[in-house]
Write an enzyme that holds these catalytic residues in place. Sequence first.
Site, PDB file in Angstrom:
ATOM      1  N   HIS A  56      -1.619  -1.282  -4.385  1.00 27.96           N
ATOM      2  CA  HIS A  56      -2.603  -0.346  -3.472  1.00 27.96           C
ATOM      3  C   HIS A  56      -1.786   0.710  -3.578  1.00 27.96           C
ATOM      4  O   HIS A  56      -1.158   1.602  -2.714  1.00 27.96           O
ATOM      5  CB  HIS A  56      -2.596  -1.591  -2.230  1.00 27.96           C
ATOM      6  CG  HIS A  56      -4.769  -1.379  -1.545  1.00 27.96           C
ATOM      7  ND1 HIS A  56      -5.409  -3.062  -1.817  1.00 27.96           N
ATOM      8  CD2 HIS A  56      -4.716  -0.338  -0.794  1.00 27.96           C
ATOM      9  CE1 HIS A  56      -6.248  -1.984  -1.274  1.00 27.96           C
ATOM     10  NE2 HIS A  56      -5.503  -0.691  -0.439  1.00 27.96           N
ATOM     11  N   MET A  70     -11.568   5.366  -0.847  1.00 26.50           N
ATOM     12  CA  MET A  70     -12.261   5.253   0.071  1.00 26.50           C
ATOM     13  C   MET A  70     -13.253   7.195  -0.019  1.00 26.50           C
ATOM     14  O   MET A  70     -12.895   7.832   0.548  1.00 26.50           O
ATOM     15  CB  MET A  70     -11.551   5.710   1.323  1.00 26.50           C
ATOM     16  CG  MET A  70     -11.407   4.378   1.974  1.00 26.50           C
ATOM     17  SD  MET A  70      -9.532   3.683   2.967  1.00 26.50           S
ATOM     18  CE  MET A  70      -8.821   4.101   1.062  1.00 26.50           C
ATOM     19  N   HIS A  83      -8.845   1.838  -3.936  1.00 26.79           N
ATOM     20  CA  HIS A  83      -8.705   1.163  -3.139  1.00 26.79           C
ATOM     21  C   HIS A  83      -9.825   2.525  -2.701  1.00 26.79           C
ATOM     22  O   HIS A  83      -8.741   3.868  -2.027  1.00 26.79           O
ATOM     23  CB  HIS A  83      -8.781   0.592  -1.686  1.00 26.79           C
ATOM     24  CG  HIS A  83      -9.939   0.775  -0.847  1.00 26.79           C
ATOM     25  ND1 HIS A  83      -8.839  -0.071   0.807  1.00 26.79           N
ATOM     26  CD2 HIS A  83     -10.692   0.834  -0.483  1.00 26.79           C
ATOM     27  CE1 HIS A  83      -9.698   0.218   1.169  1.00 26.79           C
ATOM     28  NE2 HIS A  83     -10.444   0.765   0.423  1.00 26.79           N
ATOM     29  N   MET A 100      -8.740   8.553  -0.261  1.00 24.17           N
ATOM     30  CA  MET A 100      -9.291   8.875   0.775  1.00 24.17           C
ATOM     31  C   MET A 100      -9.600  10.060   0.724  1.00 24.17           C
ATOM     32  O   MET A 100      -8.802  11.291   0.303  1.00 24.17           O
ATOM     33  CB  MET A 100      -8.920   8.921   2.228  1.00 24.17           C
ATOM     34  CG  MET A 100      -7.694   6.875   2.675  1.00 24.17           C
ATOM     35  SD  MET A 100      -7.157   7.116   3.916  1.00 24.17           S
ATOM     36  CE  MET A 100      -6.359   5.848   4.105  1.00 24.17           C
ATOM     37  N   ASP A 129      -7.001  -5.987   4.524  1.00 27.20           N
ATOM     38  CA  ASP A 129      -6.395  -5.024   4.100  1.00 27.20           C
ATOM     39  C   ASP A 129      -6.379  -4.376   4.999  1.00 27.20           C
ATOM     40  O   ASP A 129      -7.546  -4.008   5.791  1.00 27.20           O
ATOM     41  CB  ASP A 129      -7.115  -3.796   3.439  1.00 27.20           C
ATOM     42  CG  ASP A 129      -6.191  -2.613   3.137  1.00 27.20           C
ATOM     43  OD1 ASP A 129      -5.497  -2.360   3.326  1.00 27.20           O
ATOM     44  OD2 ASP A 129      -6.737  -1.599   2.409  1.00 27.20           O
ATOM     45  N   ASP A 155      -4.622   3.943  -2.024  1.00 26.65           N
ATOM     46  CA  ASP A 155      -6.031   4.298  -1.210  1.00 26.65           C
ATOM     47  C   ASP A 155      -5.550   6.074  -1.149  1.00 26.65           C
ATOM     48  O   ASP A 155      -5.285   6.653  -0.938  1.00 26.65           O
ATOM     49  CB  ASP A 155      -4.943   4.419   0.333  1.00 26.65           C
ATOM     50  CG  ASP A 155      -5.051   2.506   1.208  1.00 26.65           C
ATOM     51  OD1 ASP A 155      -5.981   2.028   0.766  1.00 26.65           O
ATOM     52  OD2 ASP A 155      -4.159   2.472   1.455  1.00 26.65           O
ATOM     53  N   SER A 195       0.708  -0.818  -0.046  1.00 29.74           N
ATOM     54  CA  SER A 195      -0.040  -0.120  -0.278  1.00 29.74           C
ATOM     55  C   SER A 195       0.797   1.003   0.294  1.00 29.74           C
ATOM     56  O   SER A 195       1.875   1.606   1.100  1.00 29.74           O
ATOM     57  CB  SER A 195      -1.138   0.411   0.898  1.00 29.74           C
ATOM     58  OG  SER A 195      -1.252   1.515   1.079  1.00 29.74           O
ATOM     59  N   MET A 240     -11.544  -5.572   5.085  1.00 26.40           N
ATOM     60  CA  MET A 240     -10.579  -5.060   5.138  1.00 26.40           C
ATOM     61  C   MET A 240     -10.432  -5.371   6.731  1.00 26.40           C
ATOM     62  O   MET A 240     -11.318  -5.864   7.692  1.00 26.40           O
ATOM     63  CB  MET A 240     -11.193  -3.265   6.193  1.00 26.40           C
ATOM     64  CG  MET A 240     -12.039  -2.073   5.361  1.00 26.40           C
ATOM     65  SD  MET A 240     -10.300  -2.111   4.159  1.00 26.40           S
ATOM     66  CE  MET A 240      -9.678  -1.422   5.154  1.00 26.40           C
TER      67      MET A 240
HETATM   68  C1  DX5 Z   1      -6.261   1.743   5.702  1.00 29.69           C
HETATM   69  C2  DX5 Z   1      -5.863   1.612   4.408  1.00 29.69           C
HETATM   70  C3  DX5 Z   1      -4.651   0.159   4.179  1.00 29.69           C
HETATM   71  C4  DX5 Z   1      -3.768   0.530   5.108  1.00 29.69           C
HETATM   72  C5  DX5 Z   1      -3.403  -0.814   5.369  1.00 29.69           C
HETATM   73  O1  DX5 Z   1      -7.909   2.895   5.462  1.00 29.69           O
HETATM   74  O2  DX5 Z   1      -7.333   0.890   3.607  1.00 29.69           O
HETATM   75  O3  DX5 Z   1      -4.410   0.035   2.777  1.00 29.69           O
HETATM   76  O4  DX5 Z   1      -2.280   1.516   4.274  1.00 29.69           O
HETATM   77  O5  DX5 Z   1      -1.872   0.092   6.652  1.00 29.69           O
HETATM   78  P1  DX5 Z   1      -1.130  -1.195   7.139  1.00 29.69           P
HETATM   79  O6  DX5 Z   1      -0.514  -2.755   6.301  1.00 29.69           O
HETATM   80  O7  DX5 Z   1       0.026  -0.762   7.945  1.00 29.69           O
HETATM   81  O8  DX5 Z   1      -1.884  -1.356   8.003  1.00 29.69           O
HETATM   82 ZN    ZN Z   2      -6.489   0.384   1.057  1.00 25.91          ZN
END
Ligand code: DX5
Ligand code: ZN
Length: 230
Positions: free
Chosen positions: A41, A76, A74, A45, A183, A43, A16, A145
């Site tokens: 990956h 969000m 991903h 947000m 994840d 993220d 990620s 998740m």
């Molecule tokens: C959290 C993200 C994850 C995050 C995971 O909202 O969706 O992808 O990067 O990070 P780690 O592996 O550090 O828990």
């Molecule tokens: Zn993620």
Amino acid sequence: MGPKSASSPPVIVAPSLLSADFAHLADEVRAIESAGADWLHLDVMDGHFVPNITFGPMLVRALRPHTRIRFDIHLMIAPVDPFLAAFVEAGADLISLHPEAGPHLHRSLQTIRALGKRAGVVLNPATPLDHALTVLDMVDLVLVMTVNPGFGGQSFLPSQLPRIAALRRAIDDSGRAIRLSVDGGITPATAALVREAGADVLVAGTAVFGAVDRAGAISAIRGRGAGGPS
Ligand code: DX5
Ligand code: ZN
């Protein structure tokens, strides 16, 4: 669950980007590609759907020429529909979204597929499994998740293991080639638990980007660490 059969698809490791050095993102992506990562990956947000803000399609587009690795986006964000085409145009290979991000999950998945990309549905730790089961014919990936979304570096929630196993059974029963991703809080130790429960895509931020030996971390998460193949 018993050991995977010889015909099981290989485990995918998807570092990620959230845990990368944001001042050197292109270098970071090339580094984890060289270290053996399968997918990247990303993220996204919005500070509204989750309590953090990251980046949008402009960054995805900027990184695309620097790597051939598959982009696993991903989302969000809410609303999600107005931005799907922009992420496809930016270079997404697979786009996953949360049922809570809009009123029309089925339509959003249809939109991603009509744009020629693979679609995934994401379950928060308290989202009922039915949200994935009712769209199983529409998705290429289900993502569970194992933390609450928004931040890297949180602790893995073992309460998700039976849910992963139940989804594994449902996916196998469907006969469709659907990937089962996890994840949040994935380390070599928790990776073994989720692989045993049936996950075959492992997203990991801190455990890969925070490691001195990133290739070693990716191998260990894949299940080919010092203990040998599993
Ligand atoms: C959290 C993200 C994850 C995050 C995971 O909202 O969706 O992808 O990067 O990070 P780690 O592996 O550090 O828990
Ligand atoms: Zn993620």
